[in-house]
Design a protein around this motif. Structure first.
Motif, short mmCIF file in Angstrom:
data_model
loop_
_atom_site.label_atom_id
_atom_site.label_comp_id
_atom_site.label_asym_id
_atom_site.label_seq_id
_atom_site.Cartn_x
_atom_site.Cartn_y
_atom_site.Cartn_z
N LYS A 96 -7.31 25.18 17.97
CA LYS A 96 -7.99 26.04 17.95
C LYS A 96 -9.14 26.25 17.45
N SER A 97 -9.90 24.95 17.29
CA SER A 97 -11.00 25.14 16.54
C SER A 97 -11.83 25.44 17.90
N SER A 98 -13.00 26.24 17.85
CA SER A 98 -14.43 26.16 18.74
C SER A 98 -15.13 25.36 18.87
N SER A 99 -15.13 24.33 18.23
CA SER A 99 -15.81 23.56 18.24
C SER A 99 -15.43 22.11 19.68
N ALA A 100 -13.97 22.28 19.11
CA ALA A 100 -13.07 21.60 20.60
C ALA A 100 -13.83 21.42 21.32
N LYS A 101 -14.48 20.63 21.90
CA LYS A 101 -15.06 20.82 23.54
C LYS A 101 -14.63 19.18 24.11
N VAL A 102 -13.91 18.50 23.32
CA VAL A 102 -14.04 17.17 24.34
C VAL A 102 -13.31 15.69 23.81
N VAL A 103 -12.56 15.38 24.90
CA VAL A 103 -11.93 13.90 24.48
C VAL A 103 -12.39 12.83 25.18
N PRO A 104 -12.60 11.72 24.40
CA PRO A 104 -13.17 10.27 24.97
C PRO A 104 -11.34 9.38 25.09
N ILE A 105 -11.58 9.51 26.06
CA ILE A 105 -10.68 7.56 26.23
C ILE A 105 -11.19 6.73 26.02
N PHE A 106 -11.19 5.46 25.41
CA PHE A 106 -11.49 4.43 25.62
C PHE A 106 -10.78 3.30 26.01
N ILE A 107 -11.09 2.43 27.13
CA ILE A 107 -9.49 1.65 28.08
C ILE A 107 -10.47 0.48 27.95
N GLU A 108 -10.15 -0.98 26.70
CA GLU A 108 -10.26 -2.36 26.77
C GLU A 108 -9.64 -3.40 28.17
N MET A 109 -10.42 -4.32 28.58
CA MET A 109 -10.07 -4.66 29.98
C MET A 109 -10.48 -6.41 29.70
N ASN A 110 -9.41 -7.13 29.36
CA ASN A 110 -10.48 -7.89 29.93
C ASN A 110 -10.22 -8.87 30.77
N HIS A 111 -11.48 -10.17 31.38
CA HIS A 111 -12.06 -10.51 32.28
C HIS A 111 -11.63 -11.95 32.13
N GLN A 112 -11.30 -13.04 32.87
CA GLN A 112 -11.42 -14.01 32.44
C GLN A 112 -12.45 -15.42 33.32
N THR A 131 -9.00 3.52 22.49
CA THR A 131 -7.63 4.14 23.25
C THR A 131 -6.70 2.92 23.87
N TYR A 132 -6.81 2.53 24.90
CA TYR A 132 -5.67 1.75 25.69
C TYR A 132 -6.50 0.74 25.55
N LYS A 133 -5.25 -0.58 25.89
CA LYS A 133 -6.09 -1.81 26.25
C LYS A 133 -5.04 -2.74 27.21
N VAL A 134 -5.18 -2.34 28.41
CA VAL A 134 -5.28 -3.30 29.40
C VAL A 134 -4.31 -4.76 29.05
N ASP A 135 -3.19 -4.82 29.03
CA ASP A 135 -2.24 -5.76 28.88
C ASP A 135 -2.56 -7.23 29.26
N LYS A 136 -2.91 -7.25 30.52
CA LYS A 136 -2.82 -8.06 31.38
C LYS A 136 -4.91 -8.80 31.16
N SER A 137 -4.96 -9.90 31.80
CA SER A 137 -6.91 -10.21 31.93
C SER A 137 -6.42 -10.64 33.11
N TYR A 138 -7.88 -10.73 33.77
CA TYR A 138 -7.91 -10.34 35.57
C TYR A 138 -9.67 -11.22 35.62
#
Length: 483
Positions: A467-483, A333-340
């Protein structure tokens, strides 16, 4: 002669009342292992406790205090008649409607009779009472009246069936078991009260509950243990005090209520529990009176902050919304723009916009590891506060990039219902596809649709409405690169 007879009768009655007061029961037992087995409230950061009002009270939601008599059933009175009744009044908006509240008090006997330690009615554990209300529920006083003479009567199958309609959502302990002075207790209790959660306490090793002329408890030591409910606080009362609802009758202290100074509270309150009732913003769905589904709402924020105090720069992935609930879409969903580099330290700050459940999973591409990062150390997965933050791992420590460079992914799960996080992690480890796809597969039947979510572009933040009765979860994925 008549006047003398009247005086003798009055003196006799006065002596009888004093004797009854001295014979009033307590009954709380303490067990460190039982207490510490209960999940602790989320570890809020210091600034989440700031700006609390100088006083706050839930007294307008309390029932008329009544007496437990000589029976050692204080646990049933504090949890059932006290906290459970207060929470129900809050949920129904019955503030200052004492008549309505008194008609809907919960039975102390229904709880106490099932958890008592002995047939002579001399004690119980608060942990057992809370667990009973969460798993089996509780009933109104009218369905299971209190009898101070006996505690052996068991509820019928019909009564047990009624109890299922009154289960609480959850319960938590506010802090760890400690034998030392713990100043954080005060702000934690205040925060819970302002959040409209009654707090059940265990007063430890005292002798009497005598108060001064201002109804402030005169501290003393002894061997008694007593369960009661904190219903308010005032920073200006005797230098700062909590108001307590007792179970020794309307004639006790100030119509059944009294105060404990903050310092005395810290010194002699050993255990503290928050009862969380089911309400419109923490049920799995918000239900209208016409039984149709209203909008489900979920929202959260997350910040990645380096040890030097600066934020890691992030950006929203292309087509994050369109590909959100497509299982085979592998982008984060998101990406960290710098590598650490390895050894870089950072901390995660997490905020919930509605009350709900929060989980954090870490994935390392170098060794394909999947680990649960939160909840940890027996903390609760239920985020009971809005517009408050937790710091992971905490305010004193940082997460550090290891010596295995690669593409790491943080996955945050915001949920309206409790998740089997261990099952999700197992599927994320051993399922087919990559990490993102495996988590989506495990949650596919209960995820919000991407079209129902609005993501912020330059910060990790979202708002979801469905409005959906089955809507329960929002997963957020964050990509991080380290070198």
């Amino acid at each position: 002669m008549k006047k003398l007879s009247t005086l003798i009768v009055c003196l006799f009655l006065s002596g009888l009342l004093l004797s009854q007061e001295e014979d009033l029961g307590t009954g709380l037992k303490f067990n460190k292992a039982l207490y510490e087995a209960i999940p602790q409230s989320v570890p809020l950061i210091t600034r989440s406790y700031q700006a609390l009002p100088s006083n706050f009270s839930l007294k307008g939601y309390t029932p008329t205090p009544k007496s437990q008599g000589p029976q050692g059933s204080c646990v049933g009175w504090a949890t059932g008649y006290g906290a459970r009744t207060i929470a129900n009044a809050i949920k129904n908006g019955w503030q200052n409607n004492r008549a309505k509240i008194d008609q809907n008090t919960f039975s102390p006997s229904y709880i106490y009779n099932q958890i008592r330690l002995t047939n002579d009615c001399k004690g119980a554990y608060i942990e057992k009472a809370m667990n009973l209300m969460a798993t089996d529920g509780s009933v109104k006083m009218s369905d299971f009246p209190y009898d101070y003479r006996s505690c052996v009567k068991s509820p019928s199958s019909v009564t047990r069936s009624k109890a299922k309609n009154h289960k609480i959502l959850s319960f938590e302990r506010l802090d760890k078991w400690t034998n030392s002075y713990n100043a954080t207790l005060v702000v934690k209790v205040k925060k819970a009260l302002v959040n409209k959660n009654p707090v059940v306490i265990g007063l430890y090793n005292y002798n009497s509950l005598k108060t001064d002329q201002n109804f402030v408890w005169i501290p003393n030591s002894g061997t008694n243990g007593h369960a009661m409910v904190v219903v308010g606080y005032d920073n200006n009362k005797a230098g700062g005090s909590f108001e307590i609802m007792n179970s020794h009758g309307y004639g006790f202290a100030n119509k059944g209520f009294f105060w404990i100074k903050y310092d005395d509270f810290i010194r002699q309150v050993k255990t503290l529990y928050v009862l969380v009732d089911k309400t419109s913003d923490n049920n799995s769905n918000d239900i209208k009176n016409n039984n149709t589904y209203a909008y489900n709402k979920l929202g959260g924020e997350l910040t990645l902050k380096l040890s030097n105090g600066s934020n890691m720069p992030i950006s929203l992935a292309d087509e994050a919304t369109r590909n959100f609930n497509i299982v085979k879409a592998t982008k984060t969903t998101y990406k960290v723009d710098k590598s650490y580099t390895s050894g870089t330290q950072f901390r995660i700050y997490l905020k919930n916009k509605q009350r709900g459940y929060v989980y954090l999973i870490g994935y390392g591409s170098s060794d394909k590891s999947v680990n649960k990062l939160y909840p940890f150390a027996n903390f609760s997965d239920y985020f009971n506060y809005t517009n408050s933050e937790i710091a992971l791992p905490n305010e004193d420590y940082f997460i550090e990039f290891d010596n295995k460079p690669g593409r790491d992914i943080l996955c945050v799960l915001y949920s309206k219902e409790k998740l089997d996080i261990n099952s999700i992690i197992s599927k994320a480890k051993y399922g087919s596809g990559d990490f993102v796809s495996r988590v989506k597969q495990a949650l596919s039947y209960k995820m919000f649709k991407g079209s129902d979510i609005t993501f912020s572009k330059n910060e990790i933040s979202f708002n979801a409405t469905s409005k959906s009765s089955s809507a329960k979860v929002v997963p957020i994925f964050i990509e991080m690169n380290h070198q």
